[in-house]
Design a protein around this motif. Structure first.
Motif, PDB file in Angstrom:
ATOM      1  N   ILE A  47     -16.529  -6.952  -2.149  1.00 41.35           N
ATOM      2  CA  ILE A  47     -15.744  -5.609  -1.956  1.00 41.35           C
ATOM      3  C   ILE A  47     -14.955  -5.576  -3.363  1.00 41.35           C
ATOM      4  O   ILE A  47     -14.331  -6.281  -3.498  1.00 41.35           O
ATOM      5  N   ALA A  48     -15.600  -4.477  -3.904  1.00 36.85           N
ATOM      6  CA  ALA A  48     -14.883  -4.304  -5.365  1.00 36.85           C
ATOM      7  C   ALA A  48     -13.542  -3.382  -5.413  1.00 36.85           C
ATOM      8  O   ALA A  48     -13.778  -2.264  -5.242  1.00 36.85           O
ATOM      9  N   ASP A  49     -12.437  -4.129  -5.463  1.00 38.84           N
ATOM     10  CA  ASP A  49     -11.238  -3.578  -5.255  1.00 38.84           C
ATOM     11  C   ASP A  49     -10.362  -4.441  -6.080  1.00 38.84           C
ATOM     12  O   ASP A  49     -10.621  -5.613  -6.224  1.00 38.84           O
ATOM     13  N   ASP A  50      -8.974  -3.981  -6.225  1.00 36.73           N
ATOM     14  CA  ASP A  50      -7.846  -4.917  -6.827  1.00 36.73           C
ATOM     15  C   ASP A  50      -6.939  -5.000  -5.945  1.00 36.73           C
ATOM     16  O   ASP A  50      -5.697  -5.577  -5.960  1.00 36.73           O
ATOM     17  N   LEU A  51      -7.204  -5.054  -4.581  1.00 36.55           N
ATOM     18  CA  LEU A  51      -6.331  -5.444  -3.609  1.00 36.55           C
ATOM     19  C   LEU A  51      -5.789  -6.781  -3.552  1.00 36.55           C
ATOM     20  O   LEU A  51      -6.364  -7.774  -4.038  1.00 36.55           O
ATOM     21  N   GLU A  52      -4.604  -7.226  -3.108  1.00 37.35           N
ATOM     22  CA  GLU A  52      -4.115  -8.669  -3.029  1.00 37.35           C
ATOM     23  C   GLU A  52      -5.173  -9.438  -2.151  1.00 37.35           C
ATOM     24  O   GLU A  52      -5.653  -8.730  -1.044  1.00 37.35           O
ATOM     25  N   ARG A  53      -5.502 -10.606  -2.566  1.00 36.01           N
ATOM     26  CA  ARG A  53      -6.099 -11.422  -1.606  1.00 36.01           C
ATOM     27  C   ARG A  53      -5.396 -12.785  -1.401  1.00 36.01           C
ATOM     28  O   ARG A  53      -5.236 -13.660  -2.031  1.00 36.01           O
ATOM     29  N   ALA A  54      -4.869 -12.817  -0.066  1.00 34.99           N
ATOM     30  CA  ALA A  54      -4.196 -13.770   0.596  1.00 34.99           C
ATOM     31  C   ALA A  54      -5.338 -14.790   0.985  1.00 34.99           C
ATOM     32  O   ALA A  54      -6.247 -14.715   1.756  1.00 34.99           O
ATOM     33  N   ALA A  55      -5.038 -15.962   0.535  1.00 30.20           N
ATOM     34  CA  ALA A  55      -5.824 -17.274   1.126  1.00 30.20           C
ATOM     35  C   ALA A  55      -5.558 -17.494   2.472  1.00 30.20           C
ATOM     36  O   ALA A  55      -6.556 -17.939   3.069  1.00 30.20           O
ATOM     37  N   GLY A  56      -4.578 -17.248   2.960  1.00 27.10           N
ATOM     38  CA  GLY A  56      -4.123 -17.339   4.462  1.00 27.10           C
ATOM     39  C   GLY A  56      -3.758 -16.008   5.199  1.00 27.10           C
ATOM     40  O   GLY A  56      -4.748 -15.023   4.787  1.00 27.10           O
ATOM     41  N   SER A  57      -3.185 -16.197   6.160  1.00 26.39           N
ATOM     42  CA  SER A  57      -2.848 -15.087   7.138  1.00 26.39           C
ATOM     43  C   SER A  57      -2.493 -13.646   6.439  1.00 26.39           C
ATOM     44  O   SER A  57      -2.582 -12.600   6.769  1.00 26.39           O
ATOM     45  N   GLY A  58      -1.944 -13.893   5.236  1.00 26.78           N
ATOM     46  CA  GLY A  58      -1.000 -12.806   4.649  1.00 26.78           C
ATOM     47  C   GLY A  58       0.137 -12.381   5.330  1.00 26.78           C
ATOM     48  O   GLY A  58       0.783 -11.237   5.305  1.00 26.78           O
ATOM     49  N   ARG A  59       0.617 -13.208   6.154  1.00 28.20           N
ATOM     50  CA  ARG A  59       1.938 -13.116   7.069  1.00 28.20           C
ATOM     51  C   ARG A  59       2.957 -12.326   6.566  1.00 28.20           C
ATOM     52  O   ARG A  59       3.494 -11.634   6.803  1.00 28.20           O
ATOM     53  N   ASP A  60       3.304 -12.788   5.326  1.00 28.66           N
ATOM     54  CA  ASP A  60       4.372 -12.436   4.445  1.00 28.66           C
ATOM     55  C   ASP A  60       4.542 -11.061   4.251  1.00 28.66           C
ATOM     56  O   ASP A  60       5.274 -10.154   4.496  1.00 28.66           O
ATOM     57  N   ALA A  61       3.268 -10.733   3.761  1.00 30.15           N
ATOM     58  CA  ALA A  61       3.045  -9.449   3.304  1.00 30.15           C
ATOM     59  C   ALA A  61       2.981  -8.486   4.526  1.00 30.15           C
ATOM     60  O   ALA A  61       3.350  -7.286   4.468  1.00 30.15           O
ATOM     61  N   LEU A  62       2.250  -8.849   5.439  1.00 31.27           N
ATOM     62  CA  LEU A  62       2.135  -8.226   6.645  1.00 31.27           C
ATOM     63  C   LEU A  62       3.323  -7.911   7.402  1.00 31.27           C
ATOM     64  O   LEU A  62       3.745  -6.773   7.782  1.00 31.27           O
ATOM     65  N   ASN A  63       4.275  -8.792   7.359  1.00 30.27           N
ATOM     66  CA  ASN A  63       5.469  -8.878   8.287  1.00 30.27           C
ATOM     67  C   ASN A  63       6.454  -7.934   7.344  1.00 30.27           C
ATOM     68  O   ASN A  63       7.140  -7.077   7.979  1.00 30.27           O
ATOM     69  N   SER A  64       6.367  -8.030   5.928  1.00 31.01           N
ATOM     70  CA  SER A  64       7.222  -7.158   5.094  1.00 31.01           C
ATOM     71  C   SER A  64       6.801  -5.700   5.443  1.00 31.01           C
ATOM     72  O   SER A  64       7.812  -4.814   5.231  1.00 31.01           O
ATOM     73  N   ALA A  65       5.628  -5.261   5.881  1.00 26.36           N
ATOM     74  CA  ALA A  65       5.144  -4.118   6.141  1.00 26.36           C
ATOM     75  C   ALA A  65       6.231  -3.219   7.354  1.00 26.36           C
ATOM     76  O   ALA A  65       6.177  -2.032   7.302  1.00 26.36           O
ATOM     77  N   SER A  66       6.657  -4.198   8.198  1.00 30.78           N
ATOM     78  CA  SER A  66       7.560  -3.678   9.221  1.00 30.78           C
ATOM     79  C   SER A  66       8.872  -3.338   8.516  1.00 30.78           C
ATOM     80  O   SER A  66       9.695  -2.753   9.327  1.00 30.78           O
ATOM     81  N   GLY A  67       9.130  -3.659   7.393  1.00 27.93           N
ATOM     82  CA  GLY A  67      10.286  -3.082   6.829  1.00 27.93           C
ATOM     83  C   GLY A  67      11.550  -4.171   7.549  1.00 27.93           C
ATOM     84  O   GLY A  67      12.767  -3.933   7.549  1.00 27.93           O
ATOM     85  N   THR A  68      11.093  -5.219   8.014  1.00 32.16           N
ATOM     86  CA  THR A  68      12.227  -6.341   8.397  1.00 32.16           C
ATOM     87  C   THR A  68      12.116  -7.422   7.622  1.00 32.16           C
ATOM     88  O   THR A  68      11.366  -7.736   6.966  1.00 32.16           O
TER      89      THR A  68
END
Ligand SMILES: [Zn+2]
Ligand SMILES: [Zn+2]
Length: 148
Positions: free
Chosen positions: A127-148
């Motif tokens: 998949i040719a994109d420049d998105l962040e590639r998390a080796a794990g669950s990406g939980r830090d980035a995903l939790n921060s999307a909640s604004g918490t």
């Protein structure tokens, strides 16, 4: 349930057979690919892509039941009639619920923001994109999307 009965959902969707309808008055918090083996098996696709909603904002008709859990920190729901994957929750992503992007009528306007478990992906899937590639669950980035 929405407090304003006249409010118009900004996101709508349904399962394969249409017995389960989904809607949200608020847009997704984020959208994420997940390359883990569990999401592959659950969706049947080479990579899952999911829209994350505030759990309280996602309306499903009929309401989600007990769901199933084959991992202590994960719960998943499928349509009672056609078996379509509907939603998943993860203990490490509190307050969020993840809906396979393909169920949503607005999927074409909801591009993913991150690749989770990128190191578990199929070696032949590029998949040719420049998105962040998390080796794990990406939980830090995903939790921060909640604004918490
Ligand atoms: Zn269905
Ligand atoms: Zn996954």
């Amino acid at each position: 349930m929405p407090s304003d009965p006249g409010a118009v959902p900004v996101v709508t969707g349904r399962c394969y057979c249409g017995a389960t309808q989904l809607s949200s008055l608020t847009p997704p918090l984020t959208v994420a690919y997940c390359h883990c083996a569990d999401c592959r098996r659950w969706t049947g696709a080479p990579v899952g892509a999911f829209a994350a909603f505030n759990r309280a904002d996602l309306i499903t008709e009929p309401a989600l039941g007990e769901g199933t859990s084959h991992h202590p920190a994960v719960r998943r729901w499928n349509c009672d009639h056609c078996g379509s994957p509907l939603a998943a929750t993860f203990d490490y992503l509190p307050g969020q619920i993840y809906v396979p992007i393909g169920l949503l009528d607005q999927a074409d306007t909801l591009p993913p923001q991150i690749h989770c478990h990128a190191n578990k992906g199929m070696p032949w899937l590029h998949i040719a994109d420049d998105l962040e590639r998390a080796a794990g669950s990406g939980r830090d980035a995903l939790n921060s999307a909640s604004g918490t």
